[in-house]
Write a protein that holds these residues in place. Structure first.
Motif, PDB file in Angstrom:
ATOM      1  N   THR A 193     -13.979 -34.602  51.944  1.00  0.00           N
ATOM      2  CA  THR A 193     -13.838 -36.060  51.988  1.00  0.00           C
ATOM      3  C   THR A 193     -14.983 -36.769  51.278  1.00  0.00           C
ATOM      4  OG1 THR A 193     -15.028 -36.210  54.060  1.00  0.00           O
ATOM      5  CG2 THR A 193     -12.668 -35.968  54.203  1.00  0.00           C
ATOM      6  N   GLN A 194     -16.119 -36.094  51.132  1.00  0.00           N
ATOM      7  CA  GLN A 194     -17.244 -36.729  50.453  1.00  0.00           C
ATOM      8  C   GLN A 194     -16.983 -36.943  48.964  1.00  0.00           C
ATOM      9  OE1 GLN A 194     -20.267 -33.977  52.399  1.00  0.00           O
ATOM     10  NE2 GLN A 194     -21.554 -35.766  52.117  1.00  0.00           N
TER      11      GLN A 194
ATOM     12  N   LEU B 122     -24.870 -30.861  57.755  1.00  0.00           N
ATOM     13  CA  LEU B 122     -23.767 -29.902  57.585  1.00  0.00           C
ATOM     14  C   LEU B 122     -24.194 -28.450  57.847  1.00  0.00           C
ATOM     15  CD1 LEU B 122     -21.756 -31.530  54.654  1.00  0.00           C
ATOM     16  CD2 LEU B 122     -21.196 -31.488  57.083  1.00  0.00           C
TER      17      LEU B 122
ATOM     18  N   LYS C  90     -20.943 -42.671  53.080  1.00  0.00           N
ATOM     19  CA  LYS C  90     -20.778 -42.665  51.615  1.00  0.00           C
ATOM     20  C   LYS C  90     -20.402 -44.029  51.052  1.00  0.00           C
ATOM     21  CE  LYS C  90     -15.940 -41.274  51.716  1.00  0.00           C
ATOM     22  NZ  LYS C  90     -14.913 -40.335  51.312  1.00  0.00           N
TER      23      LYS C  90
ATOM     24  N   ASP D 239     -13.838 -37.672  47.845  1.00  0.00           N
ATOM     25  CA  ASP D 239     -12.569 -38.416  47.738  1.00  0.00           C
ATOM     26  C   ASP D 239     -12.709 -39.493  46.661  1.00  0.00           C
ATOM     27  OD1 ASP D 239     -10.054 -39.506  48.266  1.00  0.00           O
ATOM     28  OD2 ASP D 239     -10.871 -40.882  49.757  1.00  0.00           O
TER      29      ASP D 239
ATOM     30  N   ASP E 138     -19.352 -40.998  58.169  1.00  0.00           N
ATOM     31  CA  ASP E 138     -19.808 -40.774  56.797  1.00  0.00           C
ATOM     32  C   ASP E 138     -20.286 -42.103  56.201  1.00  0.00           C
ATOM     33  OD1 ASP E 138     -20.226 -40.021  54.188  1.00  0.00           O
ATOM     34  OD2 ASP E 138     -18.277 -39.037  53.924  1.00  0.00           O
TER      35      ASP E 138
ATOM     36  N   ARG F 250     -23.375 -46.602  50.120  1.00  0.00           N
ATOM     37  CA  ARG F 250     -24.366 -46.298  49.084  1.00  0.00           C
ATOM     38  C   ARG F 250     -24.678 -47.515  48.217  1.00  0.00           C
ATOM     39  NH1 ARG F 250     -27.173 -42.342  46.228  1.00  0.00           N
ATOM     40  NH2 ARG F 250     -26.913 -43.251  44.191  1.00  0.00           N
TER      41      ARG F 250
ATOM     42  N   LEU G 209     -20.981 -39.590  42.283  1.00  0.00           N
ATOM     43  CA  LEU G 209     -21.858 -39.596  43.464  1.00  0.00           C
ATOM     44  C   LEU G 209     -23.090 -40.442  43.188  1.00  0.00           C
ATOM     45  CD1 LEU G 209     -21.811 -35.859  44.576  1.00  0.00           C
ATOM     46  CD2 LEU G 209     -20.920 -37.794  45.867  1.00  0.00           C
TER      47      LEU G 209
ATOM     48  N   ARG H 150      -7.303 -45.358  54.118  1.00  0.00           N
ATOM     49  CA  ARG H 150      -8.706 -44.980  54.224  1.00  0.00           C
ATOM     50  C   ARG H 150      -9.075 -44.850  55.680  1.00  0.00           C
ATOM     51  NH1 ARG H 150     -12.839 -45.170  50.864  1.00  0.00           N
ATOM     52  NH2 ARG H 150     -12.231 -45.363  48.701  1.00  0.00           N
TER      53      ARG H 150
ATOM     54  N   MET I 167     -27.958 -34.503  46.559  1.00  0.00           N
ATOM     55  CA  MET I 167     -27.217 -34.948  47.742  1.00  0.00           C
ATOM     56  C   MET I 167     -28.116 -35.509  48.840  1.00  0.00           C
ATOM     57  SD  MET I 167     -24.020 -34.734  47.206  1.00  0.00           S
ATOM     58  CE  MET I 167     -23.451 -35.131  48.857  1.00  0.00           C
TER      59      MET I 167
ATOM     60  N   TYR J 278     -13.325 -38.131  61.949  1.00  0.00           N
ATOM     61  CA  TYR J 278     -14.072 -38.572  60.772  1.00  0.00           C
ATOM     62  C   TYR J 278     -13.776 -40.025  60.465  1.00  0.00           C
ATOM     63  CZ  TYR J 278     -15.242 -38.919  55.791  1.00  0.00           C
ATOM     64  OH  TYR J 278     -15.744 -39.287  54.581  1.00  0.00           O
TER      65      TYR J 278
ATOM     66  N   HIS K   8     -27.289 -32.690  53.924  1.00  0.00           N
ATOM     67  CA  HIS K   8     -27.901 -31.396  53.635  1.00  0.00           C
ATOM     68  C   HIS K   8     -28.798 -30.852  54.740  1.00  0.00           C
ATOM     69  CE1 HIS K   8     -25.631 -31.187  50.143  1.00  0.00           C
ATOM     70  NE2 HIS K   8     -26.355 -30.244  49.564  1.00  0.00           N
TER      71      HIS K   8
ATOM     72  N   LEU L 250     -20.731 -29.647  51.188  1.00  0.00           N
ATOM     73  CA  LEU L 250     -20.094 -30.964  51.130  1.00  0.00           C
ATOM     74  C   LEU L 250     -18.757 -30.879  51.862  1.00  0.00           C
ATOM     75  CD1 LEU L 250     -21.979 -31.382  48.527  1.00  0.00           C
ATOM     76  CD2 LEU L 250     -20.165 -32.893  47.738  1.00  0.00           C
ATOM     77  N   LEU L 251     -18.445 -31.936  52.582  1.00  0.00           N
ATOM     78  CA  LEU L 251     -17.088 -32.048  53.103  1.00  0.00           C
ATOM     79  C   LEU L 251     -16.212 -32.494  51.929  1.00  0.00           C
ATOM     80  CD1 LEU L 251     -17.838 -34.016  56.396  1.00  0.00           C
ATOM     81  CD2 LEU L 251     -17.515 -31.541  56.138  1.00  0.00           C
TER      82      LEU L 251
END
Lengths: 297, 186
Positions: B91-92, A38, A55, B94, A53, A58, B75, B12, A110, A8, A35, B88-89
């Motif tokens: 880690t998402q 996963l 994230k 975190d 990832d 964003r 989020l 991280r 999500m 990861y 979505h 969701l993982l």
């Protein structure tokens, strides 16, 4: 249910994502909202070696930017962001309405528009709506390119994205003010994938006729398609009920649905016709075009 | 010294080093937790099996039933949003905040949603209830005065197999009213 083991990483920059993609290629998967990814990993349909990832991107890739002629939507923008966007409600109401019908509230919080397009599910909702709007997608790899969505969607779960590229933005031309629109998604039960989904845009000429029209249809072919023949017979006309029937019939001709739990191929083909007809009626009415009354002998 | 406290000082996962385990720090119901977890650990399993809060349920485990719904802050901007924690993982989330059903009651007082479900018989077997309440809260935070239709639309991602939807909708309506009147959110 657990996915297979994977490594990861959550990079902070697009360039880092590209470096990793060049190294891992097909063995890496990008996680946007996750979505679609996963569930597929949990069902062990796929088992990537590396999950990248997005994230931390964003801040850079989740936005709705209002331009003069287009709206630019960052690939990591969630369905909920689009559903609740005042800019889009005002200028491209088809998009918030499409979002409203995706999955359920939790899924929309999500799931992302870029993820959906890159996933290219034949029953996906964004490919259909975006196709009707003549949207383009911006792709970042060794170089940056922007291509029409029609050339991006190649087949079921297949796009023009190379393993070393990432989808960063969707560019949506604003339809003219006063256009009519419709989103017709037929689902067996709330939150299901579409049995058939149809998007229509009608631009009136100001004298009660159709200046321009686009009809996009999903879930009944390997990829969503534009009903170009139906669009052609409607342009320049003030339609009557007969012409709408004819257009709906022509639009459904290209459908090659497969029989499955959602219905037989025959049923879905008929349903396509019905949903196109309803979408046209709604879009015409919103465009302020009233149907020509036909004379019965 | 204060520099060490900044976000950047935290370990991280970066592009240079894809990792087999990842450190996560999550605040759940106001309590900070930090663990090293396998990246594939799903949020619902983290909440239930690692942290030990079993109010969040696993129903279908396939993003349909909504029994695993929790709220996450951070989020989408700074607002709390409802998500399905089976999809969701860990880690998402975190560095973010999570609210589960256990975090709703304050000082021994039930949250208006919990009270309303009780008073309106909004549950039979109760399995779907934690997710149903968290979804309802996610909806009410966004829309404090929903119509009956909007409530139904808001809980389409939550299945009740005792067929108790009528009373669930009534419960949410009653809770929304009390929350508006008393100015209660979370």
């Amino acid at each position: 249910m657990y996915p297979r083991k994977f490594s990861y990483v959550a990079p902070n920059r697009v360039e880092e994502v590209l470096t990793l993609l060049r190294k891992y290629r097909d063995e890496a998967k990008l996680l946007a909202g996750g979505h679609s990814l996963l569930p597929m990993m949990k069902l062990r349909i796929i088992g990537p070696r590396l999950v990248i990832d997005l994230k931390n991107l964003r801040d850079r890739l989740a936005y709705i930017r209002d331009g003069a002629r287009v709206v630019r939507i960052g690939a990591l923008t969630t369905h909920a962001d689009i559903e609740l966007s005042r800019t889009l409600m005002r200028d491209i109401p088809l998009l918030p309405e499409t979002a409203r019908w995706i999955g359920d509230m939790q899924v929309r919080n999500m799931g992302t528009v870029g993820g959906s397009l890159a996933h290219s599910d034949p029953a996906g909702d964004w490919p259909v709506a975006m196709l009707a709007l003549d949207a383009s997608v911006t792709i970042q790899g060794a170089r940056k390119r922007t291509i029409p969505l029609s050339r991006f969607l190649k087949g079921p779960f297949t796009t023009a994205l190379k393993p070393t590229e990432i989808l960063t933005e969707i560019v949506v031309p604003k339809p003219p003010k006063g256009h009519g629109w419709s989103w017709k998604k037929f689902e067996r039960r709330a939150g299901d994938f579409a049995t058939v989904n149809v998007a229509a845009i009608v631009v009136p000429d100001g004298r009660g006729r159709v200046k321009n029209v686009s009809i996009a249809i999903g879930s009944v072919n390997p990829t969503p398609y534009r009903a170009v023949n139906a669009e052609r017979i409607l342009r320049g006309k003030r339609p009557d009920a007969g012409l709408l029937d004819k257009a709906a019939e022509m639009a459904a001709e290209k459908a090659q649905p497969s029989s499955d739990l959602r219905g037989s191929a025959e049923y879905k083909k008929w349903l396509t016709r019905v949903m196109v007809r309803r979408a046209l009626e709604e879009a015409l009415s919103r465009a302020g075009i009233t149907l020509e009354m036909t004379q019965h002998a | 010294m204060p520099r060490r406290m900044t976000r950047r000082a935290r370990p991280r996962a970066t592009a240079e080093a894809p990792q087999e385990t990842v450190p996560v720090r999550v605040k759940i119901n106001g309590v900070e937790y930090s663990h090293n977890v396998e990246p594939r650990l799903l949020l619902v399993n983290y909440i239930r099996d690692v942290v030990g809060l079993t109010g969040t349920h696993v129903g279908c485990d396939t993003t349909h039933c909504g029994a695993c719904t929790v709220l996450v802050k951070g989020l989408r901007g700074d607002s709390w949003v409802a998500v399905k924690s089976c999809t969701l993982l860990t880690t998402q989330v975190d560095g973010k905040e999570v609210l589960t059903i256990e975090g709703l009651a304050k000082n021994g007082e039930l949250h208006p949603l919990q009270k309303a479900f009780w008073e309106n018989h909004g549950l039979q077997c109760g399995f779907c209830t934690p997710g149903m309440i968290m979804s309802a809260l996610g909806l009410l935070l966004r829309n404090p005065n929903p119509s009956r239709e909007e409530i139904k639309w808001g809980i389409t991602g939550n299945l009740c197999r005792c067929t108790g939807y009528i009373n669930i909708v009534k419960s949410i309506e009653a809770a929304a009213k009390e929350m508006r009147e008393k100015g209660i959110t979370i």
